[in-house]
Write a protein that holds these residues in place. Structure first.
Motif, PDB file in Angstrom:
ATOM      1  N   PHE A  94      -5.176   2.660   3.981  1.00 15.80           N
ATOM      2  CA  PHE A  94      -4.096   3.389   4.650  1.00 15.80           C
ATOM      3  C   PHE A  94      -2.993   2.442   5.098  1.00 15.80           C
ATOM      4  O   PHE A  94      -3.255   1.346   5.604  1.00 15.80           O
ATOM      5  CB  PHE A  94      -4.658   4.131   5.862  1.00 15.80           C
ATOM      6  CG  PHE A  94      -3.616   4.824   6.702  1.00 15.80           C
ATOM      7  CD1 PHE A  94      -3.190   6.099   6.397  1.00 15.80           C
ATOM      8  CD2 PHE A  94      -3.066   4.187   7.817  1.00 15.80           C
ATOM      9  CE1 PHE A  94      -2.235   6.738   7.175  1.00 15.80           C
ATOM     10  CE2 PHE A  94      -2.114   4.812   8.604  1.00 15.80           C
ATOM     11  CZ  PHE A  94      -1.702   6.097   8.274  1.00 15.80           C
ATOM     12  N   VAL A  95      -1.736   2.869   4.918  1.00 13.67           N
ATOM     13  CA  VAL A  95      -0.570   2.213   5.514  1.00 13.67           C
ATOM     14  C   VAL A  95       0.331   3.318   6.057  1.00 13.67           C
ATOM     15  O   VAL A  95       0.544   4.338   5.397  1.00 13.67           O
ATOM     16  CB  VAL A  95       0.217   1.368   4.487  1.00 13.67           C
ATOM     17  CG1 VAL A  95       1.383   0.663   5.184  1.00 13.67           C
ATOM     18  CG2 VAL A  95      -0.684   0.360   3.800  1.00 13.67           C
ATOM     19  N   GLU A  96       0.856   3.134   7.248  1.00 14.44           N
ATOM     20  CA  GLU A  96       1.673   4.169   7.883  1.00 14.44           C
ATOM     21  C   GLU A  96       2.923   4.474   7.069  1.00 14.44           C
ATOM     22  O   GLU A  96       3.571   3.557   6.546  1.00 14.44           O
ATOM     23  CB  GLU A  96       2.128   3.735   9.282  1.00 14.44           C
ATOM     24  CG  GLU A  96       1.020   3.588  10.277  1.00 14.44           C
ATOM     25  CD  GLU A  96       0.327   2.243  10.193  1.00 14.44           C
ATOM     26  OE1 GLU A  96      -0.676   2.048  10.890  1.00 14.44           O
ATOM     27  OE2 GLU A  96       0.785   1.381   9.411  1.00 14.44           O
ATOM     28  N   PRO A  97       3.282   5.737   6.937  1.00 15.61           N
ATOM     29  CA  PRO A  97       4.570   6.078   6.336  1.00 15.61           C
ATOM     30  C   PRO A  97       5.702   5.741   7.296  1.00 15.61           C
ATOM     31  O   PRO A  97       5.520   5.759   8.520  1.00 15.61           O
ATOM     32  CB  PRO A  97       4.473   7.596   6.114  1.00 15.61           C
ATOM     33  CG  PRO A  97       3.516   8.067   7.166  1.00 15.61           C
ATOM     34  CD  PRO A  97       2.523   6.946   7.343  1.00 15.61           C
ATOM     35  N   VAL A  98       6.868   5.404   6.746  1.00 15.36           N
ATOM     36  CA  VAL A  98       8.061   5.192   7.562  1.00 15.36           C
ATOM     37  C   VAL A  98       8.818   6.513   7.606  1.00 15.36           C
ATOM     38  O   VAL A  98       9.257   7.022   6.570  1.00 15.36           O
ATOM     39  CB  VAL A  98       8.951   4.084   6.964  1.00 15.36           C
ATOM     40  CG1 VAL A  98      10.201   3.897   7.825  1.00 15.36           C
ATOM     41  CG2 VAL A  98       8.180   2.779   6.863  1.00 15.36           C
ATOM     42  N   GLU A  99       8.957   7.084   8.794  1.00 14.44           N
ATOM     43  CA  GLU A  99       9.570   8.392   8.944  1.00 14.44           C
ATOM     44  C   GLU A  99      10.917   8.273   9.663  1.00 14.44           C
ATOM     45  O   GLU A  99      10.969   7.883  10.829  1.00 14.44           O
ATOM     46  CB  GLU A  99       8.654   9.335   9.734  1.00 14.44           C
ATOM     47  CG  GLU A  99       7.307   9.602   9.077  1.00 14.44           C
ATOM     48  CD  GLU A  99       7.421  10.406   7.792  1.00 14.44           C
ATOM     49  OE1 GLU A  99       8.509  10.981   7.540  1.00 14.44           O
ATOM     50  OE2 GLU A  99       6.432  10.469   7.046  1.00 14.44           O
ATOM     51  N   PRO A 100      12.021   8.597   8.994  1.00 18.33           N
ATOM     52  CA  PRO A 100      13.320   8.582   9.675  1.00 18.33           C
ATOM     53  C   PRO A 100      13.334   9.591  10.817  1.00 18.33           C
ATOM     54  O   PRO A 100      12.736  10.666  10.710  1.00 18.33           O
ATOM     55  CB  PRO A 100      14.308   8.991   8.563  1.00 18.33           C
ATOM     56  CG  PRO A 100      13.599   8.677   7.280  1.00 18.33           C
ATOM     57  CD  PRO A 100      12.144   8.928   7.560  1.00 18.33           C
TER      58      PRO A 100
END
Length: 697
Positions: free
Chosen positions: A372-378
């Motif tokens: 798992f790697v965190e998504p980058v959310e604008p």
């Protein structure tokens, strides 16, 4: 013909003969054809893995082959330190092929800026804020300056995309693209992120042309050496660091400036050559420390997260993490600084100084092991950035049409997705409040706009945008840590008490403008019984921590001390399983709802308990504490019928500290802040899981 052979002959010659490189890295070669074709791209590779060359070599090749002239390439970075670190390298590459590079930011001298305006470099390293200054300055012929711009490289793009600076970046790129006649090639560079396809779409949404993801070769846990040790205190961590890996270069990460200084002093006192790097030091002091470390061997540099970014401190032997970073992405950035030498492995040693940090580190490692790697959310609803951009366009164009602003920035995805009625409401509000003046359809600054934003040549309008809502906690002059703004909201059960660094702190004053919380020690219980505090954790990490607590397996990377301490902590949670949320009536006569859903979700639920059910409640990342001996079944049923996206408690102060809030109607400003403090995924995790009721004896 190989990919390398497709580069311009002059560039090939200098890579081999001047730089004496025997070859490019495989992922660098994979970038060549995509970038030479003019396609947009996101390039992912570990920190210090050669992303700069992967982008700049084919861009320089295009510059030579297509005979670009004038300011043709923008190289955008999130911080000045990274710009200063890159300029010598990129200037060297440019000069090898007869081209020029310059750097433009707030520390660049006025004489150097005048020289670059008179004779623009081929490649300009800069920040979004500096591009904005160039666009609106009356000293700049911005139309001619950017007329020949062909490409932009955005380094450490993940550092932009997760906050409002990302929307600002995309906005100024839209304006540069229009001045350049469209067709601006966009290339983003980053370490591993969880949603690279979405990041590529975010960067290029309004642009024509093909898009491509260039991803690193698949790696496994076997490619890395990760260990977790429990040391119990910062002093013990210093002792371990001094005795391990002598003769090697070690980069040690702490997540506060005060801890950096404290650990560095301890290491120096026991004879370890130690340097420090954090944002409170002057740029020159940081640069001296980083340069000395890069040139040394048997030494340590202790740093905050600022050194996650691609600032080069030479070949590293070891990365050591004090306690735990808040995200897998952060961990990968840090660990990615090692393993650069042939045959070397990436590595990271976690030294946990408390039970809380031990559990968090164990959960983080468990999450990383799962891939798992965190998504980058604008961030959502950037209405305040739209207001700023309309004002900036008015400056740039000496007045902007009340509909023609769309020709400049209307396609930017953050604005294109806004409700047209909300946009109209913002423009009406700005005119009604005399921030803008509408004369025959042309917008210019009104009396209040001039008063609020016109000081120092409108620098208030052009300065750095609001960061995520984190506040520094201080006791006197000592920095204790950081907390999310939601931790500061007044609850129904009395004054705010924070739990940080293993101690409880009563909030005495909040400076909302400077994002500082002043506290004093207190014996009152804080928001956490023994976990939590600090930066909010994601629901994914909280669930991984729950899995560690509820399980009985012992990871191979845990030291003997870690295993013993984790088993001790697990005994406290003997009632926990990995499926349910647990409503636990404790010996002290209160009820705790253990959701492991993350602070943002728990805060929203706690606010609902207070406002809808009259229950005194507080929360942290893992648990919602209710001041009652038992929760009636009727209330439990109603709680579980709550909407997944319930609203958090957002104070007037939190809304007021939003930058450019004066430009928004109160209703829209409140909705904007609320939307950014919501975690629908976390709320769903808490409300959809089976309930388990426990009464401790």
């Amino acid at each position: 013909m190989t990919a390398f052979e497709k580069l311009h002959p002059a560039l090939q010659h200098h890579i081999v003969n001047s730089l004496e490189w025997r070859s490019l890295r495989p992922f660098q070669e994979r970038c060549i054809e995509t970038i030479l074709a003019g396609n947009h791209a996101i390039v992912l590779a570990p920190t210090a893995g050669g992303k700069t060359e992967a982008a700049s070599f084919p861009i320089l090749s295009r510059m030579l082959s297509e005979d670009w002239s004038g300011l043709s390439v923008l190289y955008v970075c999130p911080i000045r330190a990274l710009l200063n670190n890159l300029i010598d390298r990129l200037r060297k590459y440019c000069e090898l092929v007869g081209r020029t590079a310059g750097v433009w930011h707030g520390d660049t001298s006025q004489s150097e800026k005048r020289r670059m305006l008179a004779e623009p470099p081929d490649l300009l390293l800069t920040t979004p804020e500096s591009i904005e200054v160039l666009l609106v300055s009356r000293k700049t012929e911005h139309a001619s300056l950017f007329a020949n711009t062909k490409a932009v490289v955005v380094d450490e793009i993940h550092a932009f995309a997760g906050d409002d600076r990302g929307w600002h970046l995309l906005s100024v790129l839209e304006r540069v693209s229009k001045l350049a006649g469209g067709g601006l090639q966009r290339i983003g560079l980053s370490a591993t992120v969880g949603n690279p396809a979405k990041l590529l779409s975010w960067l290029t949404n309004s642009s024509k042309g093909l898009r491509e993801l260039i991803l690193p070769e698949a790696s496994t846990q076997d490619d890395a050496e990760v260990q977790l040790d429990y040391v119990g205190s910062l002093g013990n961590a210093a002792t371990v660091i001094s005795r391990l890996h002598r003769g090697q270069k070690r980069l040690v990460f702490c997540d506060s400036r005060s801890r950096v200084e404290e650990l560095a002093n301890m290491l120096r006192q026991i004879g370890v050559g130690t340097y420090v790097s954090h944002s409170s030091l002057s740029a020159d002091e940081r640069h001296r420390a980083e340069s000395a470390f890069a040139a040394g061997n048997d030494c340590v540099i202790v740093a905050t997260s600022a050194l996650e970014l691609g600032i080069d401190v030479g070949d590293l032997d070891r990365v050591i993490q004090i306690d735990s970073p808040p995200t897998v992405s952060s961990f990968l950035q840090r660990m990615g600084r090692t393993g650069r030498r042939s045959g070397a492995k990436r590595n990271c040693l976690f030294l946990a100084t408390s039970s809380e940090s031990l559990i968090q580190a164990a959960g983080l490692i468990r999450l990383w092991e799962s891939g798992f790697v965190e998504p980058v959310e604008p961030p959502q609803r950037p209405l305040h950035i739209l207001a700023q951009q309309i004002m900036a366009l008015a400056l740039q164009e000496s007045g902007i049409g009340n509909t023609t602003w769309r020709d400049w920035i209307g396609s930017m995805p953050g604005f294109a997705d806004l409700d047209p009625d909300d946009i109209a409401a913002v423009l009406r509000h700005m005119v009604q409040e005399k921030i803008l003046w509408d004369e025959d359809g042309i917008l210019w600054f009104g009396k209040e706009g001039e008063k609020k934003f016109g000081r120092k040549n409108f620098m208030e309008l052009l300065s750095v945008f609001t960061s995520p809502p984190m506040f520094t906690v201080r006791c006197g002059r000592s920095e204790i840590g950081v907390v999310h703004q939601l931790s500061l909201m007044t609850r129904a059960d009395g004054p705010v008490v924070l739990s940080l660094g293993g101690r409880n702190w009563g909030v005495s004053h909040v400076d909302w403008r400077k994002h500082i919380v002043f506290v004093e020690p207190t014996t009152t219980k804080g928001r956490s019984r023994w976990l939590g505090g600090g930066e909010p954790l994601s629901v994914s990490l909280c669930q991984a921590i729950k899995s560690v607590l509820a399980g009985d397996s012992l990871d191979e990377c845990w030291s003997v001390r870690s295993k013993e301490k984790l088993e001790e902590i697990r005994d406290e949670f003997g009632w926990l399983d990995d499926v349910s949320t647990h409503i636990v009536t404790d010996l002290d006569g209160v009820t705790r709802w253990w959701t492991f859903a993350g602070y943002l979700a728990n805060s929203s639920i706690a606010n609902t308990l207070i406002t809808q059910f009259g229950i005194k409640a507080r929360c942290d990342d893992f648990v919602i504490t209710m001041m009652m001996t038992e929760v009636p079944q009727e209330i439990q049923t109603r709680i579980y019928s709550i909407s997944d996206c319930i609203e958090p408690d957002v104070s007037e102060e939190a809304v007021a500290e939003l930058k450019f809030v004066e430009c928004l109607p109160k209703r829209l400003a409140e909705q904007l802040v609320m939307s950014r403090c919501m975690d629908c995924k976390g709320v769903k995790v808490a409300l959809k899981a089976p309930q388990c009721h426990v009464r401790l004896q």
